[in-house]
Motif scaffolding. Structure first.
Motif, PDB file in Angstrom:
ATOM      1  N   ARG A 208       0.765  -1.253  -0.046  1.00 24.51           N
ATOM      2  CA  ARG A 208      -0.063  -0.017   0.052  1.00 24.51           C
ATOM      3  C   ARG A 208       0.881   1.438  -0.173  1.00 24.51           C
ATOM      4  O   ARG A 208       0.542   2.226  -0.752  1.00 24.51           O
ATOM      5  N   TRP A 209       1.829   1.247   0.847  1.00 27.17           N
ATOM      6  CA  TRP A 209       2.646   2.334   0.869  1.00 27.17           C
ATOM      7  C   TRP A 209       3.468   2.618  -0.464  1.00 27.17           C
ATOM      8  O   TRP A 209       3.811   3.798  -0.819  1.00 27.17           O
ATOM      9  N   GLN A 210       3.865   1.349  -0.911  1.00 27.53           N
ATOM     10  CA  GLN A 210       4.579   1.631  -2.382  1.00 27.53           C
ATOM     11  C   GLN A 210       3.530   2.082  -3.209  1.00 27.53           C
ATOM     12  O   GLN A 210       4.028   2.872  -4.115  1.00 27.53           O
ATOM     13  N   VAL A 211       2.388   1.627  -3.413  1.00 23.64           N
ATOM     14  CA  VAL A 211       1.238   2.282  -4.325  1.00 23.64           C
ATOM     15  C   VAL A 211       1.250   3.667  -4.025  1.00 23.64           C
ATOM     16  O   VAL A 211       1.009   4.530  -4.926  1.00 23.64           O
ATOM     17  N   ALA A 212       1.164   4.179  -2.747  1.00 22.62           N
ATOM     18  CA  ALA A 212       0.873   5.435  -2.409  1.00 22.62           C
ATOM     19  C   ALA A 212       1.955   6.361  -2.762  1.00 22.62           C
ATOM     20  O   ALA A 212       1.877   7.382  -3.424  1.00 22.62           O
ATOM     21  N   VAL A 213       3.276   6.029  -2.767  1.00 25.51           N
ATOM     22  CA  VAL A 213       4.413   6.773  -3.072  1.00 25.51           C
ATOM     23  C   VAL A 213       4.495   6.734  -4.504  1.00 25.51           C
ATOM     24  O   VAL A 213       4.893   7.754  -5.296  1.00 25.51           O
ATOM     25  N   SER A 214       4.345   5.579  -5.364  1.00 27.55           N
ATOM     26  CA  SER A 214       4.309   5.842  -6.931  1.00 27.55           C
ATOM     27  C   SER A 214       3.083   6.669  -7.371  1.00 27.55           C
ATOM     28  O   SER A 214       3.328   7.443  -8.566  1.00 27.55           O
ATOM     29  N   GLY A 215       1.937   6.762  -6.539  1.00 30.71           N
ATOM     30  CA  GLY A 215       1.055   7.613  -6.998  1.00 30.71           C
ATOM     31  C   GLY A 215       1.411   8.891  -6.904  1.00 30.71           C
ATOM     32  O   GLY A 215       1.010   9.977  -7.829  1.00 30.71           O
ATOM     33  N   LEU A 216       1.962   9.335  -5.828  1.00 30.75           N
ATOM     34  CA  LEU A 216       2.539  10.658  -5.546  1.00 30.75           C
ATOM     35  C   LEU A 216       3.383  11.045  -6.676  1.00 30.75           C
ATOM     36  O   LEU A 216       3.465  12.084  -7.321  1.00 30.75           O
ATOM     37  N   VAL A 217       4.312  10.269  -6.840  1.00 32.56           N
ATOM     38  CA  VAL A 217       5.379  10.412  -8.085  1.00 32.56           C
ATOM     39  C   VAL A 217       4.515  10.636  -9.465  1.00 32.56           C
ATOM     40  O   VAL A 217       5.164  11.453 -10.124  1.00 32.56           O
ATOM     41  N   LEU A 218       3.702   9.624  -9.743  1.00 30.36           N
ATOM     42  CA  LEU A 218       2.979   9.837 -10.965  1.00 30.36           C
ATOM     43  C   LEU A 218       2.328  11.135 -11.180  1.00 30.36           C
ATOM     44  O   LEU A 218       2.408  11.760 -12.073  1.00 30.36           O
ATOM     45  N   ALA A 219       1.747  11.554  -9.992  1.00 25.52           N
ATOM     46  CA  ALA A 219       0.895  12.834  -9.950  1.00 25.52           C
ATOM     47  C   ALA A 219       1.920  14.078 -10.228  1.00 25.52           C
ATOM     48  O   ALA A 219       1.561  14.935 -11.154  1.00 25.52           O
ATOM     49  N   ALA A 220       3.013  13.879  -9.624  1.00 20.66           N
ATOM     50  CA  ALA A 220       4.078  14.924  -9.709  1.00 20.66           C
ATOM     51  C   ALA A 220       4.459  14.969 -11.273  1.00 20.66           C
ATOM     52  O   ALA A 220       4.477  16.130 -11.903  1.00 20.66           O
ATOM     53  N   GLY A 221       4.658  13.973 -11.759  1.00 19.90           N
ATOM     54  CA  GLY A 221       5.101  13.660 -13.244  1.00 19.90           C
ATOM     55  C   GLY A 221       3.926  14.284 -14.182  1.00 19.90           C
ATOM     56  O   GLY A 221       4.280  15.140 -15.183  1.00 19.90           O
ATOM     57  N   ALA A 222       2.561  13.848 -13.622  1.00 22.77           N
ATOM     58  CA  ALA A 222       1.643  14.269 -14.768  1.00 22.77           C
ATOM     59  C   ALA A 222       1.392  15.934 -14.638  1.00 22.77           C
ATOM     60  O   ALA A 222       1.196  16.497 -15.659  1.00 22.77           O
ATOM     61  N   TYR A 223       1.612  16.254 -13.367  1.00 27.28           N
ATOM     62  CA  TYR A 223       1.414  17.817 -13.502  1.00 27.28           C
ATOM     63  C   TYR A 223       2.655  18.721 -14.208  1.00 27.28           C
ATOM     64  O   TYR A 223       2.544  19.767 -14.453  1.00 27.28           O
ATOM     65  N   ALA A 224       3.837  18.076 -13.576  1.00 23.12           N
ATOM     66  CA  ALA A 224       5.076  18.511 -14.520  1.00 23.12           C
ATOM     67  C   ALA A 224       4.972  18.821 -15.979  1.00 23.12           C
ATOM     68  O   ALA A 224       4.978  19.642 -16.700  1.00 23.12           O
ATOM     69  N   LEU A 225       4.252  17.546 -16.433  1.00 16.18           N
ATOM     70  CA  LEU A 225       4.122  17.312 -17.891  1.00 16.18           C
ATOM     71  C   LEU A 225       3.038  18.325 -18.556  1.00 16.18           C
ATOM     72  O   LEU A 225       3.109  18.995 -19.563  1.00 16.18           O
ATOM     73  N   ALA A 226       1.977  18.538 -17.761  1.00 17.57           N
ATOM     74  CA  ALA A 226       0.856  19.337 -17.958  1.00 17.57           C
ATOM     75  C   ALA A 226       1.164  20.706 -17.941  1.00 17.57           C
ATOM     76  O   ALA A 226       0.974  21.613 -18.809  1.00 17.57           O
TER      77      ALA A 226
END
Length: 177
Positions: free
Chosen positions: A6-24
């Motif tokens: 669960r923590w791995q998924v949460a951290v990966s989700g935060l990283v993915l959200a950061a990447g998506a916002y940076a890209l947008a």
């Protein structure tokens, strides 16, 4: 084991959200405005990455290689955006009757200057609406050489510079709220 996952998924989700916002932010030139405060696009990405890294350190989460790649790329984009923002000035122009705001980001380097114009909705988020280039590092909005007004929900931005500091090119579109 399930808790670690669960923590791995949460951290990966935060990283993915950061990447998506940076890209947008990079692709669409997003801007966030709260009153007269301007939040450049790289700030939320960097904040999400910091939270992800702190959680990963505290919970000893090991990221999968795709998440590591996204984290490294997002970190690079946020860092480059921050460096590009070091000399920038942001000016929030008066709001429309409907609550829309126009934000101008100006920067200069050596003998060149440029500006980006953003139109934010009443919710404070908005895309880029055009750019302009100037000569000699001239920043017309920062020095007050501009006129801005709202007419029937349409913002009109014009520059009143002089011949020694010309606007070389402008792609500013209609600023319709």
């Amino acid at each position: 084991m399930l808790r670690e996952r669960r923590w791995q998924v949460a951290v990966s989700g935060l990283v993915l959200a950061a990447g998506a916002y940076a890209l947008a932010g990079w692709m669409f030139g997003l801007m966030i405005v709260a009153g007269t405060w301007v939040v450049p696009a790289w700030v939320p990405s960097a904040a999400l990455l910091v939270v992800a890294f702190v959680v990963a350190l505290v919970r000893r989460v090991r990221l999968s290689w795709p998440s590591r790649v996204v984290a490294v790329l997002t970190s690079a984009v946020a860092l480059l955006s921050w460096v590009g923002d070091l000399s920038a000035t942001y000016t929030v122009l008066p709001a429309s009757p409907d609550g829309c705001r126009v934000v101008v980001r100006e920067s200069s380097f050596l003998f060149a200057g440029d500006g980006e114009v953003f139109l934010t909705s009443p919710f404070g988020i908005g895309p880029g609406m055009g750019t302009y280039q100037t000569d000699d590092g001239y920043r017309p909005v920062t020095v007050g050489d501009y006129e801005f007004r709202w007419e029937s929900g349409v913002g009109r931005l014009s520059f009143t510079g002089n011949s020694t500091d010309p606007i070389l090119r402008s792609t500013i579109r209609t600023l319709e709220c």
